[in-house]
Design a protein around this motif. Structure first.
Motif, PDB file in Angstrom:
ATOM      1  N   GLY A 244       0.849  -1.179   0.000  1.00 19.67           N
ATOM      2  CA  GLY A 244       0.000   0.000   0.000  1.00 19.67           C
ATOM      3  C   GLY A 244       0.885   1.229   0.000  1.00 19.67           C
ATOM      4  N   SER A 297     -10.633  -6.717 -11.638  1.00 23.78           N
ATOM      5  CA  SER A 297     -10.943  -6.352 -10.249  1.00 23.78           C
ATOM      6  C   SER A 297      -9.743  -6.603  -9.339  1.00 23.78           C
ATOM      7  CB  SER A 297     -12.149  -7.147  -9.750  1.00 23.78           C
ATOM      8  OG  SER A 297     -11.906  -8.542  -9.835  1.00 23.78           O
ATOM      9  N   GLN A 301      -7.140  -3.856  -7.173  1.00 21.85           N
ATOM     10  CA  GLN A 301      -6.681  -3.967  -5.791  1.00 21.85           C
ATOM     11  C   GLN A 301      -5.162  -3.914  -5.698  1.00 21.85           C
ATOM     12  OE1 GLN A 301      -8.501  -7.613  -4.391  1.00 21.85           O
ATOM     13  NE2 GLN A 301     -10.319  -6.519  -3.666  1.00 21.85           N
ATOM     14  N   SER A 306      -9.790   0.191  -4.267  1.00 23.82           N
ATOM     15  CA  SER A 306     -10.752  -0.750  -3.683  1.00 23.82           C
ATOM     16  C   SER A 306     -11.968  -0.932  -4.569  1.00 23.82           C
ATOM     17  CB  SER A 306     -11.195  -0.261  -2.295  1.00 23.82           C
ATOM     18  OG  SER A 306     -11.768   1.038  -2.382  1.00 23.82           O
ATOM     19  N   ASP A 307     -12.223   0.038  -5.444  1.00 24.09           N
ATOM     20  CA  ASP A 307     -13.387  -0.006  -6.336  1.00 24.09           C
ATOM     21  C   ASP A 307     -12.919  -0.147  -7.785  1.00 24.09           C
ATOM     22  OD1 ASP A 307     -15.637   0.446  -7.895  1.00 24.09           O
ATOM     23  OD2 ASP A 307     -16.386   2.101  -6.665  1.00 24.09           O
TER      24      ASP A 307
END
Length: 341
Positions: A244, A297, A301, A306-307
């Motif tokens: 992250g 998808s 991530q 997240s979307d």
């Protein structure tokens, strides 16, 4: 570094049409004939460079016979010999523009400044035969790589301008032309922060000889020597991508500076922390979409979204196409079979 097959195939067929025998080209590059038009085969950059050099030598024309007018063999090297003695990048580019204006009418170039941005633009002479955009691509790549090499720093491009519609291989531009791409413009162009123009020319005649010896291979590769703060920040973000993205304060601390100093220095280089995050995300997403059968998808991530819908909108902003369209284009390229099959 490798390049998409279309570059090799288009250059190969161009060289053949200009009178270089096919067996000579195959022998010099060491690429099997079956690789021609094989969409799933990527070609080492040095192989493309060998064809470009073959065209230059055979035609004595650095426009490869595409332009309405030739560019004398050795013009690029001559620009280098003169530019390395200039004080800064602005003077070097202006000298290069003047030199090309004297030796060829194949294209014209000019340097403009508007606010904080500088634009180095090019216009091919009317009547050119650059239907595959090979000359346009090489002009943009060569001037960007050369300018970056002169100051020993990869010039971050805010925008890259193309005077034609997005080609079928536009997805490859993410690697060749880092930055946002704008098509159907009035001219070809490289847009970057004007502060780069003040950077000193640091190259020597000895280093020029090595640069020229490596030849057009340098054009198809992003500049390797980059001492900029932007590159340092990108390396940190690339290492931390799996965990992250760190907050800007953490990055500033890692670089032993305050957040305010980091923001100021990135602004001086014509970029920002957010822009660098987007570049790292884009490059990772492009890699995953092109080379791995990973659901969109999941890719979202992996690059910090997240979307998936938000990721799709961001990706289209970065590249001009959606993630699914980008992947479909790559699949279409791989579906192309060698001629004769």
């Amino acid at each position: 570094m490798t390049a998409a097959n279309n570059f090799f195939s288009d250059l190969f067929l161009l060289a053949e049409s200009k009178g270089i025998p096919r067996d000579v080209l195959l022998d010099r590059t060491g690429v099997p004939e079956s690789a021609l038009n094989a969409g799933d085969t990527r070609i080492p950059a040095e192989k493309l460079a060998l064809i470009v050099e073959s065209l230059w030598d055979h035609l004595q024309d650095e426009a490869m016979g595409i332009g309405q007018h030739p560019i004398p063999r050795g013009a690029f090297q001559m620009m280098g010999k003169l530019a390395i003695h200039e004080a800064n990048l602005a003077d070097a580019l202006i000298l290069g523009i003047e030199l090309y204006g004297m030796v060829t009418k194949a294209y014209s170039a000019q340097l403009d400044i508007d606010g904080d941005l500088a634009t180095l633009s090019f216009r091919l002479a009317p009547g050119h035969q650059d239907h595959k955009h090979l000359l346009a691509e090489i002009v943009l790549m060569s001037w960007h790589r050369f300018a970056s090499w002169l100051i020993a720093e990869s010039i971050t491009l805010n925008h890259v301008l193309f005077d034609y519609s997005a080609p079928a291989h536009a997805s490859e531009y993410a690697y060749l032309f880092p930055g946002k791409h704008r098509f159907n413009e009035t001219a070809l162009g490289l847009v970057f922060h004007k502060n780069y123009l003040e950077h000193s020319v640091v190259r020597s005649p000895e280093s020029l000889a090595a640069f020229v010896r490596r030849g057009p291979k340098e054009f198809f590769m992003q500049p390797e020597t980059d001492f900029s703060l932007s590159q340092d920040v990108k390396r940190i973000l690339q290492r931390r991508l799996q965990e992250g993205f760190p907050i800007i304060e953490d990055v500033a601390g890692h670089l032993n500076m305050t957040k305010r100093t980091l923001i100021r220095r990135l602004k001086e280089e014509g970029t920002s922390y957010q822009q660098l995050k987007d570049l790292v995300r884009r490059d990772k997403a492009v890699h995953l979409l092109a080379h791995r059968a990973v659901p969109v998808s999941e890719i979202a991530q992996k690059v910090g979204f997240s979307d998936p819908a938000v990721f799709a909108r961001a990706f289209k902003t970065w590249t001009g196409v959606s993630p699914r369209c980008y992947r479909a284009e790559r699949l279409d390229e791989r579906a192309v079979k060698p001629a004769g099959d």
